[in-house]
Design an enzyme around this catalytic site. Structure first.
Site, PDB file in Angstrom:
ATOM      1  N   ARG A  76       0.852  -1.204   0.000  1.00  0.00           N
ATOM      2  CA  ARG A  76       0.000   0.000   0.000  1.00  0.00           C
ATOM      3  C   ARG A  76       0.888   1.255   0.000  1.00  0.00           C
ATOM      4  O   ARG A  76       1.286   1.752   1.041  1.00  0.00           O
ATOM      5  CB  ARG A  76      -0.898  -0.025   1.241  1.00  0.00           C
ATOM      6  CG  ARG A  76      -1.728   1.211   1.439  1.00  0.00           C
ATOM      7  CD  ARG A  76      -2.845   1.370   0.467  1.00  0.00           C
ATOM      8  NE  ARG A  76      -3.884   0.356   0.633  1.00  0.00           N
ATOM      9  CZ  ARG A  76      -4.782   0.067  -0.325  1.00  0.00           C
ATOM     10  NH1 ARG A  76      -4.744   0.711  -1.492  1.00  0.00           N
ATOM     11  NH2 ARG A  76      -5.686  -0.867  -0.118  1.00  0.00           N
ATOM     12  N   ARG A  99       1.124  -6.086  -9.854  1.00  0.00           N
ATOM     13  CA  ARG A  99       1.585  -5.594  -8.553  1.00  0.00           C
ATOM     14  C   ARG A  99       1.683  -6.715  -7.516  1.00  0.00           C
ATOM     15  O   ARG A  99       2.182  -6.496  -6.410  1.00  0.00           O
ATOM     16  CB  ARG A  99       0.701  -4.445  -8.038  1.00  0.00           C
ATOM     17  CG  ARG A  99      -0.721  -4.844  -7.693  1.00  0.00           C
ATOM     18  CD  ARG A  99      -1.499  -3.688  -7.079  1.00  0.00           C
ATOM     19  NE  ARG A  99      -2.857  -4.072  -6.737  1.00  0.00           N
ATOM     20  CZ  ARG A  99      -3.669  -3.376  -5.967  1.00  0.00           C
ATOM     21  NH1 ARG A  99      -3.260  -2.230  -5.445  1.00  0.00           N
ATOM     22  NH2 ARG A  99      -4.884  -3.782  -5.707  1.00  0.00           N
ATOM     23  N   HIS A 168       0.392   3.838 -10.373  1.00  0.00           N
ATOM     24  CA  HIS A 168      -0.554   4.279  -9.333  1.00  0.00           C
ATOM     25  C   HIS A 168       0.203   5.024  -8.226  1.00  0.00           C
ATOM     26  O   HIS A 168       0.395   4.514  -7.119  1.00  0.00           O
ATOM     27  CB  HIS A 168      -1.232   3.007  -8.802  1.00  0.00           C
ATOM     28  CG  HIS A 168      -2.384   3.186  -7.879  1.00  0.00           C
ATOM     29  ND1 HIS A 168      -2.341   3.973  -6.746  1.00  0.00           N
ATOM     30  CD2 HIS A 168      -3.617   2.645  -7.896  1.00  0.00           C
ATOM     31  CE1 HIS A 168      -3.509   3.889  -6.121  1.00  0.00           C
ATOM     32  NE2 HIS A 168      -4.295   3.092  -6.798  1.00  0.00           N
ATOM     33  N   ASP A 213     -12.312  10.146  -6.168  1.00  0.00           N
ATOM     34  CA  ASP A 213     -11.908   8.953  -6.910  1.00  0.00           C
ATOM     35  C   ASP A 213     -12.370   9.145  -8.355  1.00  0.00           C
ATOM     36  O   ASP A 213     -13.508   8.843  -8.704  1.00  0.00           O
ATOM     37  CB  ASP A 213     -12.529   7.706  -6.270  1.00  0.00           C
ATOM     38  CG  ASP A 213     -11.930   6.413  -6.795  1.00  0.00           C
ATOM     39  OD1 ASP A 213     -11.130   6.489  -7.757  1.00  0.00           O
ATOM     40  OD2 ASP A 213     -12.257   5.340  -6.256  1.00  0.00           O
ATOM     41  N   GLU A 272      -2.385   9.332 -10.604  1.00  0.00           N
ATOM     42  CA  GLU A 272      -1.959   8.124 -11.302  1.00  0.00           C
ATOM     43  C   GLU A 272      -1.997   8.356 -12.810  1.00  0.00           C
ATOM     44  O   GLU A 272      -2.979   8.881 -13.331  1.00  0.00           O
ATOM     45  CB  GLU A 272      -2.888   6.974 -10.919  1.00  0.00           C
ATOM     46  CG  GLU A 272      -3.170   6.912  -9.415  1.00  0.00           C
ATOM     47  CD  GLU A 272      -4.328   5.997  -9.058  1.00  0.00           C
ATOM     48  OE1 GLU A 272      -4.614   5.066  -9.834  1.00  0.00           O
ATOM     49  OE2 GLU A 272      -4.947   6.218  -8.009  1.00  0.00           O
TER      50      GLU A 272
HETATM   51  C1  BG6 Z   1      -7.570   3.808  -7.115  1.00  0.00           C
HETATM   52  C2  BG6 Z   1      -8.988   3.573  -7.506  1.00  0.00           C
HETATM   53  O1  BG6 Z   1      -6.785   3.874  -8.268  1.00  0.00           O
HETATM   54  O2  BG6 Z   1      -7.121   2.729  -6.321  1.00  0.00           O
HETATM   55  C3  BG6 Z   1      -9.831   3.433  -6.261  1.00  0.00           C
HETATM   56  O3  BG6 Z   1      -9.435   4.642  -8.300  1.00  0.00           O
HETATM   57  C4  BG6 Z   1      -9.277   2.333  -5.369  1.00  0.00           C
HETATM   58  O4  BG6 Z   1     -11.164   3.135  -6.604  1.00  0.00           O
HETATM   59  C5  BG6 Z   1      -7.815   2.617  -5.098  1.00  0.00           C
HETATM   60  O5  BG6 Z   1     -10.003   2.303  -4.158  1.00  0.00           O
HETATM   61  C6  BG6 Z   1      -7.127   1.559  -4.248  1.00  0.00           C
HETATM   62  O6  BG6 Z   1      -7.297   0.294  -4.778  1.00  0.00           O
HETATM   63  P1  BG6 Z   1      -6.711  -0.968  -4.031  1.00  0.00           P
HETATM   64  O7  BG6 Z   1      -7.100  -2.165  -4.845  1.00  0.00           O
HETATM   65  O8  BG6 Z   1      -5.215  -0.775  -3.987  1.00  0.00           O
HETATM   66  O9  BG6 Z   1      -7.312  -0.958  -2.653  1.00  0.00           O
END
Ligand code: BG6
Length: 300
Positions: A76, A99, A168, A213, A272
């Protein structure tokens, strides 16, 4: 952690004073990069850059203190590589398998001007019944800026390869309440928190005052994030990217995410760069696509 636990096939990429291989969180192999002007950390899991900072500046990338570090989980923060699909997909992990995969490091080079380039490739992990044959390569260049390049090649003889991709990027900010984002003025976006309704961005710079978002379509220009708390402007230059996703989970969503702190939404903003939704990439047989992102910063 001791680099003795790292296998020789990885240790051979070490460059004294520049590139070190060690065991990172969750015993996952991690590369530490030191340049004349910056430092960076990259995990082989996801080929994910988890840290980049210029000397004498706060980190440019945000990684959650609550992130998981495990083979089956996404880290994360930093810069997850989203490929070959963006967002949820029935019966499959969110944001694709890139990923979640362990990438291979196949080159580390010290640059004459004091920077470092790392080259990775994705081993064959895709289900060949679902995906045409392809190669995925990733180049990370660390200088006083962070450059990342994702190169996808359709290796099929007679089949198109259609996919989404995205770098991202979790940017670190001093205080989200003061942050503004410029470069998206007048663009059309899909609002993920309103069932992907299509809307148009208003006139001025975007301020983050609640959950955001959005998938901005047909946005190929640079974006700037201004952060008065840290007196810093982050610039995101890109090539080969028609979409820009802006995400901040805000309060309720932060509380729902087990790998993200309840208050951490104040310290990050995802901007992103990729090709998502109707901007997805369609590659003819034998063709390649290059998605390139350059992150740099300057005083406000
Ligand atoms: C973003 C999306 O790119 O990633 C969101 O637009 C999403 O909708 C976020 O919640 C995180 O995604 P994840 O799968 O890493 O929890």
């Amino acid at each position: 952690m001791v680099s003795a636990d790292i296998p020789d096939r990885l240790k051979r990429f070490e460059i004294p004073g520049r590139v070190t291989l060690l065991e990172g969180n969750g015993d996952l192999p991690k590369i530490e990069v030191t340049t004349d002007s910056s430092t960076a950390e990259i995990y082989l899991h996801g080929a994910q850059v988890t840290d980049f900072r210029k000397k004498d500046e706060p980190p440019l990338l945000f990684t959650s203190q609550f992130s998981r570090f495990g083979k089956a989980q996404a880290i994360r923060g930093g810069v997850p590589i989203i490929f070959p699909w963006f967002g949820p997909r029935e019966g499959e992990p969110s944001h694709g398998f890139a990923r979640l995969s362990d990438w291979e490091l196949h080159e580390a080079t010290a640059l004459p001007q004091g920077g470092v380039t790392l080259r990775f490739n994705l081993p064959e992990v895709a289900d060949s019944a679902t995906w045409p044959p392809f190669t995925a390569n990733y180049v990370v260049r660390v200088t006083d800026a962070l450059e990342m390049e994702l190169i996808i090649t359709n290796a099929a003889a007679d089949e198109e390869f259609s996919f989404e991709n995205c770098l991202h990027t979790y940017l670190a900010v001093g205080d989200i309440s003061g942050v503004s984002v410029s470069g998206l003025r007048g663009a059309t976006y899909l609002n993920a928190i309103d069932n992907y309704a299509q809307k148009t961005d208003g006139g001025d710079a975007l301020r983050i005052q609640g959950e955001v978002d959005r998938i901005y379509l047909d946005t190929k220009s640079a974006v700037e994030v201004s952060d008065p708390k840290w007196q810093r402007r982050i610039r995101i230059d890109k090539e080969g990217s028609a979409s820009t996703v802006v995400w901040n989970p805000w309060i309720a969503k932060s509380q729902q995410m087990p790998d993200f702190g309840n208050e951490e939404y104040k310290q990050m903003l995802c901007v992103e760069s990729g090709n998502v939704a109707r901007n997805r990439v369609v590659l003819a047989p034998g063709r390649s696509s290059v998605l390139k992102v350059r992150l740099s910063s300057a005083a406000l």
